[in-house]
Motif scaffolding. Structure first.
Motif, PDB file in Angstrom:
ATOM      1  N   GLU A 270      13.667 -32.832  25.206  1.00 34.79           N
ATOM      2  CA  GLU A 270      12.528 -31.919  25.212  1.00 34.79           C
ATOM      3  C   GLU A 270      12.220 -31.537  26.644  1.00 34.79           C
ATOM      4  O   GLU A 270      12.268 -32.374  27.554  1.00 34.79           O
ATOM      5  N   ARG A 302       6.332 -29.300  18.424  1.00 32.50           N
ATOM      6  CA  ARG A 302       7.299 -29.500  19.492  1.00 32.50           C
ATOM      7  C   ARG A 302       8.570 -28.686  19.269  1.00 32.50           C
ATOM      8  O   ARG A 302       8.889 -28.289  18.148  1.00 32.50           O
ATOM      9  N   LEU A 304      12.469 -29.415  20.054  1.00 31.71           N
ATOM     10  CA  LEU A 304      13.414 -30.443  20.462  1.00 31.71           C
ATOM     11  C   LEU A 304      14.835 -29.928  20.265  1.00 31.71           C
ATOM     12  O   LEU A 304      15.074 -29.000  19.497  1.00 31.71           O
TER      13      LEU A 304
END
Length: 409
Positions: A270, A302, A304
């Motif tokens: 990330e 998020r 990723l």
């Protein structure tokens, strides 16, 4: 452009799904999308199928500048050239161009009917293959239970579900490729550690239900200062007296408690977080920066990627400086989540090369180094990844939860 949606249609999906078709048609025909001449839309609308319904939706819009794009057929195990615009809904289980799974009920036994799961598609652009995974993991059902242990029991549930997804997309059924996983992971801060830090000098009062003796509320008070209440904690209440701690310097002082991804550091990458927690924002349209007092603010949303996918966007040594990972609308009410984006501000290209063995591989190169930019062997494109999570109720008329993620090329 890949647009991933979670909780599609909002919380009142039974009433809201009727608006979906109109929304999709208007989106495909809008002036803003006129340069995207091919599209694939996959919507899990069949809420009557409790066994399969995930409320996930994946939109893929292909820009006219991209001449050769192929999508993988998981049943035939081969790529097919993408042409025209197609929409799929209801029974996505029979659609060979994706893999969709709902997590087993025993992953989250507290919830009678969970809609958590994932959708995976695979694409190939100029010999560069990659997976895009739309994901929605389990939430924290109770602040009180989350506070009991470090890490919480809910963290373990998410760990199990995400591990299952990662194992699934790299198993032996298909060739391994780079992958991007983005959506609502529901990652939370280590609640016990956060509370103990924020209320280090406070005394705790425990309130129990009269009939069951079950803990229903915790009150943390300052030892002095007239025993001012610092934090009140209930199943769905996290009322901290000073929300600035979550906003100051983008809340980076609390990143040390963002620990759930560390378990997967060998499998996932990330970009550095430099934005405040993405959840739970107020749904009051006049309170764009205010958090609701329901949960401890956290970076739930998020973007990723596998380490090989990282190499695709951070090939050059200084590329970290020209990749932006941020959220959109910091001062505007976007619902209870703030959307995420990550994008490269300069262009790059994917150029196939032949090794001495005659096998092709790809590398990210500066377009200025390509002699013939019109050649199909040097296709220049831009990359932008966005996660968007909003409670505005996409395709609905209520203030319900909808999350989206985007990836632009």
């Amino acid at each position: 452009m890949a647009l991933h949606c979670q909780e599609f249609g909002g919380k009142n999906y039974e009433a809201s799904m009727s608006h979906v078709d109109k929304f999709v048609k208007e989106l495909l025909s809008s002036d803003a999308m006129k340069d995207y001449n091919r599209a694939r839309v996959y919507l899990d609308e069949n809420y009557k199928s409790q066994e399969h319904f995930t409320a996930l939706g994946s939109f893929y819009f292909l820009h006219e500048s991209l001449k050769n794009i192929y999508q993988f057929d998981f049943k035939a195990k081969k790529y097919k050239k993408v042409t025209g615009k197609e929409i799929y809904s209801d029974t996505l289980e029979s659609t060979p161009m994706l893999e969709k799974e709902k997590f087993p009920q025993d992953y989250f036994p507290e919830c009678k009917w969970s809609r958590k799961g994932f959708i995976r598609t695979r694409w190939c652009i100029t010999d560069c293959a990659f997976d895009l995974v739309n994901i929605h993991l389990f939430h924290d059902a109770s602040n009180l239970i989350a506070w009991e242990t470090s890490p919480s029991v809910y963290s373990g549930i998410r760990h199990k579900a995400l591990g299952y997804v990662l194992d699934r997309i790299i198993d032996q059924r298909f060739e391994k490729v780079s992958y991007f996983v983005f959506g609502d992971f529901n990652f939370r801060l280590d609640a016990k550690a956060v509370v103990e830090t924020l209320c280090a000098k406070a005394t705790m009062q425990t309130i129990r239900a009269a009939d069951t003796n079950e803990v229903v509320k915790l009150i943390f008070r300052e030892s002095d200062n007239d025993r001012k209440v610092m934090l009140q904690l209930e199943k769905k209440l996290f009322d901290y007296f000073n929300q600035d701690v979550f906003r100051d310097n983008n809340g980076t002082a609390l990143l040390e408690f963002d620990r759930e991804l560390s378990v997967f550091k060998d499998r996932l990458y990330e970009l550095d977080i430099s934005f405040p927690p993405s959840y739970p924002y107020s749904e009051d349209s006049s309170q764009g920066r205010q958090y609701m007092n329901t949960r401890c603010p956290a970076w739930c949303d998020r973007i990723l990627m596998s380490h090989s996918a990282k190499e695709l966007i951070l090939k050059a040594e200084n590329d970290e400086k020209i990749v932006i990972y941020d959220h959109i609308g910091p001062n505007v009410c976007m619902g209870d989540h703030k959307e995420k984006d990550a994008y490269k501000v300069r262009r790059f290209s994917v150029k196939p090369h032949c090794s001495q063995e005659g096998r092709q591989h790809t590398e990210i190169c500066n377009p200025n180094s390509c002699i013939d930019k019109s050649s199909p062997e040097c296709h220049i494109f831009r990359l932008l990844i966005v996660h968007y999570a909003s409670a505005s109720g996409l395709c609905s008329r209520d203030a319900s939860h909808t999350s989206l993620s985007c990836m632009f090329m």
